[in-house]
Scaffold this motif. Structure first.
Motif, short mmCIF file in Angstrom:
data_model
loop_
_atom_site.label_atom_id
_atom_site.label_comp_id
_atom_site.label_asym_id
_atom_site.label_seq_id
_atom_site.Cartn_x
_atom_site.Cartn_y
_atom_site.Cartn_z
N ARG A 1 2.59 6.22 -5.26
CA ARG A 1 2.95 6.39 -3.81
C ARG A 1 1.42 6.24 -3.16
O ARG A 1 1.08 5.76 -2.26
CB ARG A 1 3.66 7.68 -3.24
CG ARG A 1 4.13 7.87 -2.37
CD ARG A 1 4.76 8.51 -1.22
NE ARG A 1 5.78 8.57 -2.90
CZ ARG A 1 5.94 10.44 -3.38
NH1 ARG A 1 5.02 11.04 -2.59
NH2 ARG A 1 6.16 10.48 -4.45
N ILE A 2 0.34 7.59 -3.89
CA ILE A 2 -1.18 7.12 -3.38
C ILE A 2 -1.70 5.82 -3.07
O ILE A 2 -2.37 5.67 -2.52
CB ILE A 2 -1.88 8.47 -4.17
CG1 ILE A 2 -1.17 10.08 -3.89
CG2 ILE A 2 -3.00 8.19 -4.46
CD1 ILE A 2 -1.11 10.98 -5.11
N ALA A 3 -2.10 5.25 -4.87
CA ALA A 3 -2.25 4.37 -4.61
C ALA A 3 -1.74 3.36 -3.63
O ALA A 3 -2.77 2.67 -3.44
CB ALA A 3 -1.95 3.30 -6.36
N ARG A 4 -0.80 2.89 -2.95
CA ARG A 4 -0.30 2.06 -2.04
C ARG A 4 -0.93 2.35 -1.26
O ARG A 4 -1.15 1.71 -0.02
CB ARG A 4 1.53 2.51 -1.93
CG ARG A 4 1.94 1.00 -3.16
CD ARG A 4 3.41 0.57 -3.23
NE ARG A 4 4.11 0.63 -4.39
CZ ARG A 4 4.89 0.86 -4.99
NH1 ARG A 4 5.21 1.95 -5.13
NH2 ARG A 4 5.29 -0.44 -6.08
N SER A 5 -0.85 3.51 -0.89
CA SER A 5 -1.39 4.13 0.39
C SER A 5 -2.57 3.92 0.60
O SER A 5 -3.57 3.82 1.81
CB SER A 5 -0.86 5.61 0.85
OG SER A 5 -1.92 6.86 0.55
N VAL A 6 -3.41 3.97 -0.53
CA VAL A 6 -5.29 4.07 -0.09
C VAL A 6 -5.33 2.25 -0.02
O VAL A 6 -6.12 1.82 0.49
CB VAL A 6 -5.70 3.71 -1.77
CG1 VAL A 6 -7.20 3.60 -2.03
CG2 VAL A 6 -5.79 5.82 -1.82
N LEU A 7 -4.15 2.12 -0.95
CA LEU A 7 -4.36 0.21 -0.75
C LEU A 7 -4.12 0.01 0.98
O LEU A 7 -5.20 -1.31 1.43
CB LEU A 7 -3.64 -0.73 -1.70
CG LEU A 7 -3.83 -1.35 -2.85
CD1 LEU A 7 -2.63 -1.44 -3.39
CD2 LEU A 7 -5.16 -1.81 -3.01
N GLU A 8 -3.10 0.27 1.07
CA GLU A 8 -3.16 0.23 3.11
C GLU A 8 -4.22 0.81 3.79
O GLU A 8 -4.70 -0.40 4.40
CB GLU A 8 -1.07 0.73 3.28
CG GLU A 8 -1.53 0.47 4.39
CD GLU A 8 0.34 1.20 4.97
OE1 GLU A 8 0.11 1.52 5.87
OE2 GLU A 8 1.12 1.33 3.89
N LYS A 9 -4.96 1.59 3.15
CA LYS A 9 -6.26 2.08 4.33
C LYS A 9 -7.30 1.18 3.96
O LYS A 9 -7.05 1.03 5.32
CB LYS A 9 -6.38 3.30 3.39
CG LYS A 9 -7.46 4.23 3.94
CD LYS A 9 -8.12 5.26 3.23
CE LYS A 9 -9.26 6.49 4.21
NZ LYS A 9 -9.33 7.09 3.52
N TYR A 10 -7.34 0.38 3.28
CA TYR A 10 -8.26 -0.41 3.11
C TYR A 10 -8.25 -1.80 2.96
O TYR A 10 -9.44 -2.60 3.06
CB TYR A 10 -9.17 -0.17 2.17
CG TYR A 10 -10.03 1.17 1.62
CD1 TYR A 10 -11.07 1.32 2.54
CD2 TYR A 10 -9.35 2.76 0.73
CE1 TYR A 10 -11.70 2.63 2.68
CE2 TYR A 10 -10.27 3.71 1.02
CZ TYR A 10 -10.90 3.50 1.78
OH TYR A 10 -11.74 4.99 2.12
#
Length: 90
Positions: free
Chosen positions: A46-55
């Protein structure tokens, strides 16, 4: 903590200046400290997906944006791999 530096002033005077330094911050890598246990796989993903979405819309021409994205994505990848290794070992 403070240090003392000799200083040349425009008037030609030589004096010593005492500078207070901020307290030493916790180092990024401390091999004597026990590592934190890995997070669960679903949380790491979930955290990795949110970081991908952020950038996802960061400009390839923006050096700082690419540096920040690479740093956060590396951390997320390490978290996911640690979580997967822990799950596999159990």
């Amino acid at each position: 903590m403070s240090i003392t530096l000799p200083t040349n002033f425009p008037t030609g005077d030589r004096r010593t200046v005492r500078i207070a330094l901020p307290p030493v911050l916790d180092p990024l890598h401390n091999p004597t400290r026990a590592p934190m246990p890995p997070m669960p796989v679903d949380m790491a993903l979930r955290i990795a997906r949110s970081v991908l979405e952020k950038y996802e819309s960061a400009s390839i021409h923006d050096h700082m944006a690419m540096l920040c994205a690479a740093t956060e994505l590396e951390g997320s990848l390490r978290d996911v791999l640690a979580a997967l290794d822990t799950e596999r070992a159990a």
